[in-house]
Write an enzyme that holds these catalytic residues in place. Structure first.
Site, short mmCIF file in Angstrom:
data_model
loop_
_atom_site.label_atom_id
_atom_site.label_comp_id
_atom_site.label_asym_id
_atom_site.label_seq_id
_atom_site.Cartn_x
_atom_site.Cartn_y
_atom_site.Cartn_z
N THR A 154 1.67 10.10 3.61
CA THR A 154 0.58 9.22 3.22
C THR A 154 -0.77 9.65 3.82
OG1 THR A 154 2.17 7.44 3.14
CG2 THR A 154 -0.13 6.79 3.14
N ASP A 204 16.06 10.56 -2.51
CA ASP A 204 17.39 10.14 -2.97
C ASP A 204 18.30 9.88 -1.77
OD1 ASP A 204 16.44 10.51 -5.46
OD2 ASP A 204 17.56 12.34 -5.89
N GLU A 215 8.94 4.47 2.28
CA GLU A 215 9.89 5.23 1.45
C GLU A 215 9.85 4.79 -0.01
OE1 GLU A 215 10.24 7.69 3.88
OE2 GLU A 215 11.98 8.04 2.60
N GLY A 216 8.68 4.38 -0.46
CA GLY A 216 8.52 3.92 -1.84
C GLY A 216 8.53 2.41 -1.90
#
Lengths: 426, 406
Positions: free
Chosen positions: B138, B257, B383-384
């Protein structure tokens, strides 16, 4: 996960030691490290040995987390998916209007051998061992076709399951033979009663022993295939216990009337009234004691949830195609997050519902307690089956509200989750 | 054969993690919530203990990433395994039950370790193995849109020269290494984004400040500047070539993932802690979850307890599914995002509801409930974010490119 008390205590001590700064102050950090390392190693060894001991018992088959159906389950799934799409999906609208399934659909299901497959070879049927997991997969596919017709087809299958799980040898032989006498014999379990917050463990329907008969009095609601059924398995309070009784349709005092509902109309739902109906002593399902009525309730919940998962999957497939094709403001509406995210949520919650159901069914099959798991499954299904139903209609907009598309019917079906109790058994 | 119970062979690991959580994390949980930016020295001793074990990552830190692509024990073809991913998820759940802030600052268990495990070559694995690696993606002007990062890496002889600023670097002060995302050709878009390993103390790297946070205060969150920061050419993870399509970027995204089910596991652990404590507190008022009867009947708080339990169980099973798929080398991007979307939102909702239902006790610092409600929020962001997970899930379900469903 309960922490191992010895290890937990040891770690608490080590923590206090580390916090105190004693190790640093006395220059014994290296020794302290070595000590901790040894303790941890010992802890793992001890735990590992404890874990292996159970696993190596020859009587206990090795269990692992697995989401792969067996080959025969996969075959059943594929077959039933075709039947669901080609037969049930096609017949669903007519059944909804006619307040019951067309006779041809019931016959076809009979020819497919749904009841035969539910009865293990050892009991004269064509099925493998009694398997709630297999039934969950079957129910999902039937629900994928149409939840109402799925419920109708599962009703006699469920009666077979109840006879197998709870019946005495004589009852098993008798009931299973009756269910197999013709391609499709309608029969149905009746637990639900017409009042809010109904607890299936505490029916108002009463049974009293009078000499060599039982006398039943009460009212059962939303009974599947009520008017077609040759006989019912009716839950009633007998003393402090809740039991199931085999009640013939043509007994004096038995009356049935249609009970039209918001959805599931194709299941032929009806109200069953029992006005001092006398049944022989042998009508009491199971032995005098040791009857597990909770299992009846729990497997009923799992069956309804599995049907709802199937119907929810139908919604998901339908809105994916419809919304990808639907163009507004110059592009497919699925290019918009507000639409796309609703569809993503359907998929996520459907997966959660399915896995909750599978876990409970697998526990039932292995003989583990599963009342809590079935309850959690029912709770989740009550909330999200309905959400999937209403979002399905919303995603189609005005088209979702008219009968040209099936999602309005699925909306009405899916509200049954959280309402229906019993009637089916996984 | 369908079965959703945790196999016996994985229970010892979960039990060990549970013991660490209860005996080691919980006693110092409040202490490091108050002493923000103080390194929890107790963790060194714990780290030493687990470094001594043959397979440190079995406890389940973020570095555990036994990924879908990595090697695991030999197995018969067609045999279903419960392996590293599942034990990682189980271990993390237990540790997060103890304290998710402490878990995030476990030495040697950074998110950068997961990236290295996922994409490093043999030489890099050897060089960076055993070191603690943070992750720096980020930037002030690039959050969820990680393709918009402005940090650059320019090749100068046998060195890469990095320039830019990174924020929200978890363990940025404490880690030995930082995996930095930077573009090697800013005009070539996402395909030119690569990840680089920067060792602490590299010339031109400067720790600007540590952020003060609402929760996970035991974990340090750093702002780091790179000003002509020189690192060896061999510190680039993956290929130097710019793939024509989005292949290169997909490579760095692959890390997610593996890390998303881990964050889902953290959310499950924190939520379970809150739910268990709430149950204990409500039991004193003779309120308890009841199973087997009418699902809507009972006191409101009782029905709520069961409803939250059902939500948590749904999240847990989806997360186990994502881990199970990775263990069995089935692509799991969809399920990884599903697990994080569901677990993180459920985790946050449960911790907040537990505060509410416990009333003044829940809101006060005598209990940890208020802390868990602060800690859990970040799990629906890093993490999203929730929204990014929904984009990933929706694009996969609907067959959309990122240019179509933005």
């Amino acid at each position: 996960m309960a922490a191992n008390p010895v290890l937990k205590g040891g770690l608490r001590l080590l923590n206090a030691f580390a916090s105190s700064g004693l190790a640093e102050r006395y220059g014994v950090e290296e020794q302290a490290r070595e000590l901790v390392e040894r303790a941890a190693r010992l802890g793992v060894d001890l735990l590992a040995r404890g874990g292996d001991r159970g696993a190596s018992e020859p009587s206990a088959p090795k269990r692992r987390f697995d989401l792969t159906p067996t080959e025969s389950q996969e075959l059943l799934r594929t077959t039933m998916r075709r039947f669901a799409l080609e037969v049930l999906r096609e017949a669903a609208d007519d059944a909804d209007v006619a307040l019951g399934p067309p006779a041809e659909v019931l016959e076809m299901a009979g020819e497919l051998g749904l009841v035969e497959l539910a009865i293990p070879e050892a009991h004269g049927g064509a099925g493998e061992e009694r398997s709630p997991v297999t039934t969950a997969l079957l129910a999902e596919e039937l629900g994928y076709g149409d939840m109402a017709l799925g419920a109708a087809l599962l009703a006699p299958v469920s009666v077979a399951h109840l006879a197998l799980d709870h019946g005495t040898d004589d009852q098993r032989r008798d009931l299973l033979a009756r269910l197999r006498a013709e391609p499709f014999v309608a029969a149905s379990a009746a637990l639900l009663e017409p009042r809010p917050l109904f607890d299936p463990r505490r029916p108002s329907t009463r049974a009293r022993r009078l000499g060599d008969v039982y006398r039943l009095r009460g009212e059962k609601s939303l009974v599947i295939l009520a008017e077609r059924a040759r006989f019912f398995l009716v839950s009633a309070k007998l003393g402090k216990e809740t039991r199931l009784f085999v009640v013939e349709r043509d007994r004096p005092g038995v009356s049935v009337r249609p009970e039209p509902t918001m959805g599931l109309r194709g299941a032929g739902l009806g109200r069953l009234e029992l006005s001092d109906v006398e049944v022989p002593a042998g009508a009491l399902l199971g032995e005098a004691d040791g009857f597990d009525h909770q299992r009846v309730v729990d497997l009923g919940r799992l069956a309804w949830s599995a049907l709802a998962v199937g119907q929810g999957r139908a919604v998901l497939d339908y809105v994916k195609t419809y919304c990808n094709d639907r163009v507004a403001f110059g592009e497919p509406i699925t290019n918009r997050q507000s639409v796309a995210f609703m569809i993503a949520d359907i998929a996520i919650e459907l997966e959660g519902m399915r896995l909750l159901g599978w876990r409970a069914a697998a526990r039932a099959e292995r003989g583990d307690p599963f009342t809590r798991e079935a309850h959690l499954c029912a709770v989740q299904s009550a909330a999200y089956a309905m959400k999937i139903g209403t979002d399905g209609v919303q995603l189609l907009g005005g088209s979702g509200y008219i009968r040209e598309h099936p999602v309005e019917r699925w909306y009405r079906h899916l509200r049954a989750a959280g309402v229906m109790e019993g009637g089916l058994s996984l | 054969m369908i079965d959703l119970e945790i196999p016996k062979k994985l229970r010892p690991i979960a039990e060990l993690a549970s013991a660490v959580a209860a005996g080691y994390f919980r006693p110092i949980s409040r202490k490091y919530d108050r002493a923000e930016h103080t390194y929890p020295k107790e963790l060194d001793l714990l780290q030493a203990a687990f470094a001594g074990l043959s397979n440190t990552d079995r406890l389940g830190g973020a570095g555990a990433a036994a990924t879908a692509g990595s090697k695991d024990a030999a197995r018969a073809p067609g045999e279903v395994v419960n392996g590293g991913n599942m034990s990682t998820v189980l271990g993390i759940t237990e540790l997060a039950w103890g304290d998710v802030g402490l878990l995030l600052t476990m030495p040697g268990q950074g998110l950068g370790n997961a990236a290295i495990a996922a994409v490093a070559n043999e030489e890099q694995r050897a060089r960076f193995g055993g070191k603690w690696a943070a992750m720096a993606i980020t930037e002030p002007e690039a959050g969820s849109d990680s393709a918009a990062i402005r940090t650059t890496a320019r090749l100068d002889g046998e060195h890469w020269v990095l320039n830019g600023e990174k924020i929200y670097v978890t363990c940025g002060e404490r880690a030995d290494l930082i995996v930095v995302w930077a573009s090697i050709a800013p005009d070539r878009g996402r395909a030119a984004i690569k990840s680089f390993v920067v060792e602490r103390g590299a010339p031109g790297m400067q720790l600007l400040r540590l952020d003060k946070k609402m929760g996970i205060r035991a974990s340090d969150t750093a702002v780091i500047a790179f000003d002509d920061c020189r690192i060896p050419r061999a510190n680039l993870l993956g290929s130097e070539e710019i793939a024509s399509a989005t292949k290169g970027f997909a490579g760095v995204m692959k890390t997610f993932d593996n890390t998303r089910p881990m964050v889902a596991a953290m959310a499950i652990g924190v939520a379970r802690a809150a739910l268990e404590r709430l149950r204990e507190l409500l039991a004193k008022a003779d309120l308890a979850p009841r199973y087997g009867g009418a699902i809507h009947a009972g006191a409101h708080a009782e029905v709520e307890l069961v409803r939250m339990e059902a939500e948590l169980e749904a999240a847990r099973l989806i997360t186990l599914k994502a881990a199970w798929m990775a263990d069995n080398r089935v692509p799991n991007s969809l399920e990884a995002s599903m697990s994080k979307a569901k677990a993180a939102r459920v985790g946050n909702a449960i911790t907040l509801r537990a505060v509410e239902l416990a009333g003044a006790l829940g809101y006060g610092e005598d209990e940890l409930l208020e802390k868990w409600a602060r800690d859990s929020k970040i799990l629906d962001i890093f993490e999203g974010t929730q929204q990014i997970q929904m984009l990933v899930v929706a694009r996969r379900l609907l067959g959309k490119r990122s240019s179509e469903l933005r």
